[in-house]
Design a protein around this motif. Structure first.
Motif, PDB file in Angstrom:
ATOM      1  N   UNK A 130       4.565  -2.414  57.059  1.00 27.45           N
ATOM      2  CA  UNK A 130       5.671  -3.374  57.085  1.00 27.45           C
ATOM      3  C   UNK A 130       6.767  -2.822  56.174  1.00 27.45           C
ATOM      4  N   UNK A 131       7.819  -2.293  56.781  1.00 25.63           N
ATOM      5  CA  UNK A 131       8.907  -1.675  56.023  1.00 25.63           C
ATOM      6  C   UNK A 131       9.751  -2.768  55.368  1.00 25.63           C
ATOM      7  N   UNK A 132      10.144  -2.618  54.101  1.00 29.17           N
ATOM      8  CA  UNK A 132      10.919  -3.661  53.423  1.00 29.17           C
ATOM      9  C   UNK A 132      12.242  -3.959  54.125  1.00 29.17           C
ATOM     10  N   UNK A 133      12.656  -5.228  54.048  1.00 31.58           N
ATOM     11  CA  UNK A 133      13.977  -5.565  54.571  1.00 31.58           C
ATOM     12  C   UNK A 133      14.048  -6.776  55.461  1.00 31.58           C
ATOM     13  N   UNK A 134      13.265  -7.804  55.187  1.00 28.20           N
ATOM     14  CA  UNK A 134      13.457  -9.070  55.886  1.00 28.20           C
ATOM     15  C   UNK A 134      12.515  -9.349  57.025  1.00 28.20           C
ATOM     16  N   UNK A 135      11.416  -8.616  57.143  1.00 24.02           N
ATOM     17  CA  UNK A 135      10.448  -8.881  58.200  1.00 24.02           C
ATOM     18  C   UNK A 135       9.447  -9.948  57.755  1.00 24.02           C
ATOM     19  N   UNK A 136       8.901 -10.677  58.747  1.00 24.38           N
ATOM     20  CA  UNK A 136       7.890 -11.686  58.444  1.00 24.38           C
ATOM     21  C   UNK A 136       6.830 -11.701  59.537  1.00 24.38           C
ATOM     22  N   UNK A 137       5.595 -11.860  59.113  1.00 27.74           N
ATOM     23  CA  UNK A 137       4.478 -12.057  60.022  1.00 27.74           C
ATOM     24  C   UNK A 137       3.805 -13.355  59.620  1.00 27.74           C
ATOM     25  N   UNK A 138       3.774 -14.302  60.523  1.00 27.96           N
ATOM     26  CA  UNK A 138       3.223 -15.611  60.198  1.00 27.96           C
ATOM     27  C   UNK A 138       1.700 -15.587  60.262  1.00 27.96           C
ATOM     28  N   UNK A 139       1.061 -16.318  59.387  1.00 25.83           N
ATOM     29  CA  UNK A 139      -0.385 -16.389  59.434  1.00 25.83           C
ATOM     30  C   UNK A 139      -0.843 -17.000  60.752  1.00 25.83           C
TER      31      UNK A 139
END
Length: 277
Positions: free
Chosen positions: A98-107
């Protein structure tokens, strides 16, 4: 029918009278199983067909129903969401980049080892993303969407979900599919193994997909989703409006078209650079 399925279906049937404690325990068990990839909202059969598990979506909606708004903010980034579906817990050992910069993965979503997430991107609850897939910048994997192995979701690609707006069946993208920049797949469409969707292709349950090679038209029905055939190469196109008014004004309708089936030249044009991994 699994024990967890029985619990969730019973709790959903109770409506607003449902016990928050019992529901919370069931949702927590569901989220844990989804995170581990032990349960999926849809699963492949040996004959290539897919089976949708409606109770999984019911359990996710139950989680939103009973969830409380909580503060997940850090010092400079305010976040508020339901306590039942925070950000997915990831460890270095999970081998998800997961590269930094505003990504999200929801549980409540499964992301397999070898997946690469370029910022900003989003994976919603119930989704399943298999090994060595690339989720590029501004790409969305919607709720309960099923993404196969070695898929490339290019920049701004959109894979629709089943929650907003509500749909009965999830979008399915099988192994080795290439989805071009800005393409969108929605409303339960199935993209079969090895297909290529060029930039800007949009597919919904009402789309007519014209196959110039086989000289046929692929459509959805009440019982069957729109399917992109295995290895098909799909590009945006148009077809003329045949009415007098349409002809008078030179109007045309969007019409995606299969222009070829995958070959060595296609493989060379869509290969992922190993060095980037």
């Amino acid at each position: 029918m699994t024990e967890l399925q029985e619990r969730i279906e019973d709790l959903v049937a109770q409506g607003d009278a449902v016990s928050r404690g019992d529901a919370g325990n069931a949702v927590a068990d569901l989220v844990q199983a989804l995170n581990a990839g032990e349960i999926r909202s849809a699963s492949p059969n040996e004959d290539g067909a897919w089976t949708t598990h409606a109770w999984v979506k019911q359990g996710i909606l139950l989680g939103f129903q009973i969830g409380r708004m909580v503060d997940y903010s850090s010092e400079r980034f305010p976040f508020y969401d339901k306590n039942t579906f925070p950000v997915k817990p990831l460890r270095k050992a999970d081998n998800v980049r997961v590269v930094p910069g505003g990504s999200s993965i929801r549980t409540g979503s499964y992301v397999a080892p070898g997946v690469v997430c370029m910022p900003p991107m989003y994976v919603n609850v119930g989704a399943y993303v298999d090994e060595d897939t690339m989720i590029d910048s501004h790409a969305l994997v919607g709720s309960c969407a099923q993404i196969g192995k070695r898929v490339h979701l290019s920049a701004s690609a959109q894979v629709g979900g089943v929650l907003e707006p509500v749909h009965a069946t999830p979008v399915i993208i099988e192994d080795d599919v290439f989805v071009g920049g800005g393409a969108g797949i929605y409303e339960g469409c199935i993209v079969r193994e090895g297909a290529v969707l060029a930039a800007g292709v949009d597919l919904t349950s009402s789309t007519r997909l014209y196959d110039l090679v086989e000289e046929t038209v692929h459509t959805a029905s009440e019982d069957e989703a729109l399917e992109v055939p295995k290895g098909a190469v799909v590009v945006p196109g148009s077809r003329a409006v045949g009415s007098d008014f349409g002809e008078e004004h030179g109007l045309s309708l969007y019409a995606p078209m299969i222009v070829k089936y995958r070959d060595a030249k296609t493989d060379a044009a869509t290969v992922l650079e190993d060095a980037l991994r």
